[in-house]
Structures are given as structure tokens and as C-alpha cells.
Enzyme design. Structure first.
Site, mmCIF file in Angstrom:
data_model
loop_
_atom_site.group_PDB
_atom_site.id
_atom_site.type_symbol
_atom_site.label_atom_id
_atom_site.label_comp_id
_atom_site.label_asym_id
_atom_site.label_seq_id
_atom_site.Cartn_x
_atom_site.Cartn_y
_atom_site.Cartn_z
ATOM 1 N N GLY A 57 23.054 38.741 4.516
ATOM 2 C CA GLY A 57 23.534 39.842 3.679
ATOM 3 C C GLY A 57 25.043 39.879 3.740
ATOM 4 O O GLY A 57 25.643 39.290 4.635
ATOM 5 N N CYS A 84 21.363 34.527 9.748
ATOM 6 C CA CYS A 84 22.745 34.975 9.555
ATOM 7 C C CYS A 84 22.884 36.460 9.897
ATOM 8 O O CYS A 84 22.717 36.845 11.046
ATOM 9 C CB CYS A 84 23.198 34.628 8.131
ATOM 10 S SG CYS A 84 24.970 34.765 7.908
ATOM 11 N N TYR A 85 23.129 37.305 8.919
ATOM 12 C CA TYR A 85 23.207 38.751 9.185
ATOM 13 C C TYR A 85 21.944 39.239 9.892
ATOM 14 O O TYR A 85 22.004 40.107 10.770
ATOM 15 C CB TYR A 85 23.396 39.479 7.849
ATOM 16 C CG TYR A 85 23.468 40.990 7.945
ATOM 17 C CD1 TYR A 85 24.627 41.620 8.378
ATOM 18 C CD2 TYR A 85 22.378 41.786 7.581
ATOM 19 C CE1 TYR A 85 24.700 43.002 8.465
ATOM 20 C CE2 TYR A 85 22.445 43.172 7.657
ATOM 21 C CZ TYR A 85 23.608 43.775 8.098
ATOM 22 O OH TYR A 85 23.674 45.145 8.172
ATOM 23 N N HIS A 171 22.114 28.848 7.482
ATOM 24 C CA HIS A 171 21.135 29.151 6.429
ATOM 25 C C HIS A 171 20.159 27.981 6.258
ATOM 26 O O HIS A 171 20.477 27.007 5.570
ATOM 27 C CB HIS A 171 21.856 29.426 5.105
ATOM 28 C CG HIS A 171 22.555 30.743 5.101
ATOM 29 N ND1 HIS A 171 21.933 31.916 4.747
ATOM 30 C CD2 HIS A 171 23.819 31.076 5.463
ATOM 31 C CE1 HIS A 171 22.784 32.921 4.874
ATOM 32 N NE2 HIS A 171 23.934 32.444 5.309
ATOM 33 N N GLU A 173 17.621 27.944 4.465
ATOM 34 C CA GLU A 173 16.983 27.968 3.140
ATOM 35 C C GLU A 173 17.757 27.197 2.079
ATOM 36 O O GLU A 173 17.226 26.905 1.012
ATOM 37 C CB GLU A 173 16.765 29.422 2.689
ATOM 38 C CG GLU A 173 18.027 30.220 2.332
ATOM 39 C CD GLU A 173 18.733 30.848 3.534
ATOM 40 O OE1 GLU A 173 18.517 30.370 4.670
ATOM 41 O OE2 GLU A 173 19.506 31.797 3.345
ATOM 42 N N ASP A 229 4.463 33.587 -20.054
ATOM 43 C CA ASP A 229 4.056 34.647 -19.130
ATOM 44 C C ASP A 229 2.861 35.441 -19.642
ATOM 45 O O ASP A 229 1.878 35.641 -18.927
ATOM 46 C CB ASP A 229 5.233 35.598 -18.855
ATOM 47 C CG ASP A 229 6.476 34.832 -18.424
ATOM 48 O OD1 ASP A 229 6.321 33.670 -18.008
ATOM 49 O OD2 ASP A 229 7.578 35.392 -18.524
ATOM 50 N N LYS A 371 8.711 31.440 -12.059
ATOM 51 C CA LYS A 371 8.339 30.825 -13.337
ATOM 52 C C LYS A 371 7.583 29.494 -13.169
ATOM 53 O O LYS A 371 6.590 29.250 -13.838
ATOM 54 C CB LYS A 371 9.619 30.571 -14.156
ATOM 55 C CG LYS A 371 9.358 30.177 -15.586
ATOM 56 C CD LYS A 371 9.238 31.404 -16.434
ATOM 57 C CE LYS A 371 9.088 31.098 -17.892
ATOM 58 N NZ LYS A 371 9.049 32.338 -18.682
#
Ligand code: XMP
Length: 515
Positions: A57, A84-85, A171, A173, A229, A371
Site C-alpha cells: 500500500g 511490503c506494507y 513484491h 506478485e 460478459d 475477463k
């Protein structure tokens, strides 16, 4: 309610990467859900997650009003990973110390692994990691040990293996941490004990069950536009409740060539859905008479659409639910990062403002999906390739691609030009390489010459863009031969257009649509 599948919760502290964490976890076949950072610990328990991840964050844990999780979070026995945060919060709230780093770290850093078990199991001793922080943990909380460091961050990862609590300053990710997925895999499978059995097929099975339980014997209306969708939502609902689904397709008259017949053939013909087609072209054209202002066009189209939909839905008295093809990014984007559990979630409307007395309950079967996951599910449900990979198409349709007044004649002209452009893109393999492509009809006439005749006709513009999310875009560098072919076909085959121009504007400063 406990989740029917194994789930990992991601507490969102306002990180631009929260969605990416959710993606990575799902790619490892574990279902993940982003929840507000201050979700009460009791609610977390109720969901029986296999693990909890605290996102990064932008705040500093020292800043007044810095977002904090429920203080009881760390008393839960659920395995927890702070990123991280998230790691700094864990450090601070469990009695360690967090300080401003003397050397802030942004970008790549070599991570030296000190304890190669659990999170770093099976990984090299030195990893490339992606850092982005100004604070760091300088004293470990009781029971924790340091498991990795970098040149500037003495505690770059920490662990309390018995309590199953871990923190990483980097990170995992982002793709700039090449082994990051393996770190997450270790957390999910070695620490949390996940099985990794979440898949598009398992999603279909659990969702079909849930829909049946929720709906019971009542009926569900759905606005089916033919976009990916709403199409996937319709097929999923149809599989769950069959003819209790009332899919409504409103023909606004503002659609592309062949679009209505494609929707009717696919859903009525092929899938045998009890499709209701509302013929409303004249009504829309009447509402658009003399209107040139883009926003006014949008407002009028939206209003008429809702009227048409409501009138049709009201004909089915045992309807209790309204289904929508809302996707996860719509849900996340419309939730304020620090809004907490009560923050309003926008229900993304193709259809809005149903009469209050109908009191329809909302069903959004795709609201936790991205998606590409929706496409995968659509594929499993048998949705034809052509519909799965359709370019996005705006709700107001061709009305905002006809500059100036929208008339039936101008709609026909644009439909014909657009059709030729799309056909050539498909033939050349370019359709799937661009985010969106379409023709625009300009409110101009220009002089031309055909044979020995002077012409004075309309101008069509070609717009093709590349983009990943529609928020920014660049004009597509289509081959000149392709553009030439499209231009020749339009001018020769579409009576009423004698000039074709190419839009070479990026977004920003342009928008994708012209209105
Ligand atoms: P712009 O033109 O703003 O478009 O760059 C970004 C994306 O949004 C689509 N778009 C709309 N979609 N209703 C919609 O459902 C609208 O009023 C609308 N306006 C733009 C556009 O096609 C592009 O994909």
C-alpha cells in the site's frame, strides 16, 4: 458464509498490485478474493480461508490514519503473508519495529536467502526481487526470524513458522520478481496446505449449484447484449435454471451489421434459450431525432433502454431476480480503497433504474472473475469463438460513431462501411491483434471523382487501437496494404461514401470512441 471452494483472502491496503496478487493466486488454481483491509477478524473466520495475504500500500505505517487491519487479525490461526506494507504492519502490530530506510529501495535488488525452507523452498540462494519501499522492519517481533536480506534491507523477509506468519518486503506478485510465483506457490501449498483445485470447470459446478439454491423456483431476467460478459452469464444461468431464465435482447437499431441475427441464432437457435427480442429501433430513432450532442445521445439511449427493458420484464410476474454480467475489475474499481466493508459497490449497469415496485434482487455470477477467466468459462460452456473474442462495443452502439444526427440511412451507411473493415481485419488475422476497431461516419461531405462523374459524398474514418484495458490506447499500426484494401472496398462498395481517412490518435489525448 464459508466459501464452497478453498479460498485465500487478500486484504487490500490500497496497493496497485492487489489485483495482481489475486491473479497470481488464481493462476496457481486457488480461488482468491480481495476484501477491504479493515474487514473484521470475525468475518474472516466465517469465510474459513486457507490463508490471508496482506497487500502492499502507498501509506507509511507511521502516517496518521494509516490503514490498519482489525487488531484481532494476527490472533487468528489462519496462515498469513504480509507483502511490503503488509509485512511492515505485521512487524509493527506484533511488537517489532519499523523505521524509515536510510536508502529507499525501488526496483530490482538481489535477495539473499538465509533460511531456504518454507517460502524459499526449492529456490536458488540468490533471487532477483522487486522492491518499492521507504520503510522497513528493523526489529523482528517475538518468535520471528529473518529468512532473507538484501544489501539495503537487512530483514527483507521474516517468518514465524510455528504461527504460520510470514512477511516479505519485496513484491512476489510482479513479473520483475521472476521466482515470485514460486514464493507464492510455497506459501499456498506448503504453508496453507491448499490443494489447488480451483478451475473454470469447478467454478461452473459450484456456481450452478449456488444459483439453483438462491433462485429456487422463481424467474430471473437478464439483459443479453451478445457481449462476452452477458453471454457467459446467460449460459451459466441457463445451465443452472433452464427456462426460469428470461434473457431479454433489446434491438436498439444501433447495432452492427448481422449482430442481431448472430445473437438470435446463437442463443435461440443453438443454445435454445427462451430469448425475448424487443424490437425497439423506431423508438430509439425517435428519441435521437435532431440530437447531435454526444452526452445527450447517451442519456436518451440509456433512458429508452431502461424503459424497454422494464416494460418487458414487467410482463413476467414471477421474476424475482435481475442477473448482470458484472466482472471483478468493475467491482474492485468501484470500491474505494479505504472505504471498508460498508463501501458501496457499484452494480455496473447495462440496465439501470428498474421500477422500485419490482424489487428485484441482484445476481452477479461473474463478479469474482477476470475477463480472461470469463472467456475460459464461456469456452467451456460452448460459446462460439467469434463471440468469445468480440471487441468491446459501447452500450450506445453506433449512435456515438455517427457524428451529428443519427438517422436510419446514416446507420445503414456506417454498418456497411464498418462491416467491410471488420471483415478485412478478420481475413488478415488483424482482428485479434487489436483491442477494438471500427468505422466512424463523419458529419461532412467531400468532393470526389468516380469514372467521369464528380461525387459529393460522406467521409468514413477508420479507428483501430491496441490497448490492454481500454484506459490508455495507441493507434494500431495496420499494414498499409490492409488499409488500402479496406479503403478501396468501402469507396467502391458502399454507395454514399467517397472518402476514407485513418485515425492516428493515441489515448490520451484522444479517446477510443469519437463521441
Ligand atoms: P473511450 O472512448 O472513453 O472508451 O476511450 C473506452 C472504452 O469504453 C467503451 N465505451 C463505452 N462503453 N458505454 C459503454 O458501455 C459507453 O457509453 C461507452 N463509451 C465508451 C469504448 O468502446 C472503449 O472500449
Amino acid at each position: 458464509m464459508a466459501n464452497p471452494q478453498e479460498t485465500v483472502l487478500i486484504l487490500d491496503f490500497g496497493s496497485q498490485y492487489a489485483q495482481l496478487i489475486a491473479r497470481r493466486v488464481r493462476e496457481l488454481k486457488v480461488f482468491s478474493k480481495i476484501v477491504p483491509h479493515n474487514i473484521p477478524a470475525a468475518e474472516i473466520s466465517k469465510e474459513s480461508p486457507k490463508g490471508v495475504i496482506l497487500s502492499g500500500g502507498p501509506a507509511s505505517v507511521w502516517a496518521p490514519g494509516a490503514p490498519k487491519p482489525d487488531s484481532q487479525l494476527f490472533n487468528l490461526t489462519v496462515p498469513t503473508l504480509g507483502i511490503c506494507y503488509g509485512m511492515q504492519l505485521m512487524g509493527q502490530m506484533l511488537g517489532g519495529e519499523v523505521s524509515k530506510a536510510a536508502n529507499r529501495e525501488f526496483g530490482k535488488a538481489d535477495l539473499e536467502v538465509d533460511e531456504p525452507d518454507s517460502l524459499f523452498d526449492g529456490l536458488p540462494k540468490t533471487l532477483v526481487s522487486w522492491m518499492s519501499h521507504g520503510d522497513y522492519v528493523t526489529r523482528l517481533p517475538a518468535g520471528f526470524k529473518k529468512i532473507a536480506h538484501t544489501a539495503n534491507t537487512p530483514i527483507a523477509a521474516m517468518a514465524h513458522p510455528a504461527a504460520k506468519k510470514f512477511g516479505v518486503q519485496f513484491h512476489p506478485e510482479v513479473m520483475h520478481t521472476p521466482e515470485g510465483t514460486e514464493v507464492l506457490r510455497n506459501f499456498l501449498f506448503k504453508v496453507c496446505g491448499c490443494r489447488g483445485d480451483w478451475s473454470a470447470q469447478s467454478f461452473i459446478e459450484t456456481t450452478v449449484e449456488e444459483i439453483r439454491k438462491t433462485v429456487g423456483k422463481s424467474k430471473v431476467v437478464l439483459g443479453l447484449s451478445g457481449g462476452v460478459d452477458s453471454s457467459v452469464a446467460a449460459l451459466l444461468l441457463h445451465q443452472a435454471i433452464g427456462r426460469q431464465l428470461v434473457p431479454i435482447f433489446v434491438d436498439t437499431g444501433l447495432l452492427r451489421k448481422g449482430e442481431k441475427s448472430q445473437v438470435v441464432e446463437t442463443f435461440q437457435g443453438h443454445f435454445h434459450l427462451p430469448l425475448v427480442v424487443v424490437e425497439a429501433e423506431s423508438r430509439f430513432l425517435k428519441a435521437l431525432e435532431g440530437i447531435v450532442d454526444p452526452e445527450e445521445k447517451r442519456r436518451r439511449i440509456g433512458r429508452v433502454f431502461v424503459e424497454c427493458f422494464d416494460e418487458e420484464a414487467a410482463k413476467h410476474p414471477d421474476v424475482q431476480f435481475l442477473a448482470q454480467g458484472t466482472l471483478y475489475p468493475d467491482v474492485i474499481e468501484s470500491r474505494s480503497p479505504f472505504g471498508g466493508p460498508s463501501a458501496t459497490i457499484k452494480t455496473h449497469h447495462n440496465v439501470g433504474g428498474l421500477p422500485k415496485e419490482m424489487k428485484l434482487k441482484l445476481i452477479e455470477p461473474l463478479k469474482f472473475l477476470f475477463k480472461d477467466e470469463v472467456r475460459e468459462i464461456g469456452k467451456l460452456l460452448g460459446l462460439p469463438e467469434k463471440m468469445l473474442n468480440r471487441h468491446p462495443f459501447p452500450g450506445p452502439g453506433l449512435a456515438i460513431r455517427i457524428l451529428g444526427e443519427v438517422t436510419r440511412e446514416r446507420l445503414d451507411l456506417l454498418r456497411e462501411a464498418d462491416h467491410r473493415f471488420i471483415e478485412e481485419l478478420e481475413r488478415s488475422g488483424w482482428y485479434s491483434k487489436v483491442w477494438q476497431a471500427f468505422a466512424v461516419l463523419l458529419p461532412l461531405k467531400t468532393v470526389g471523382v468516380m469514372g467521369d462523374e464528380r461525387t459529393y459524398e460522406n467521409v468514413a474514418a477508420l479507428r483501430a487501437v491496441v490497448s490492454t484495458d481500454g484506459m490508455t490506447a495507441d493507434w494500431a499500426r495496420l499494414p498499409a496494404e490492409l488499409v488500402e484494401k479496406v479503403s478501396n472496398r468501402i469507396v467502391n462498395e458502399v454507395r454514399g461514401i467517397n472518402r476514407v481517412v485513418l485515425d492516428v490518435t493515441s489515448k490520451p489525448p484522444g479517446t477510443i470512441e469519437w463521441e
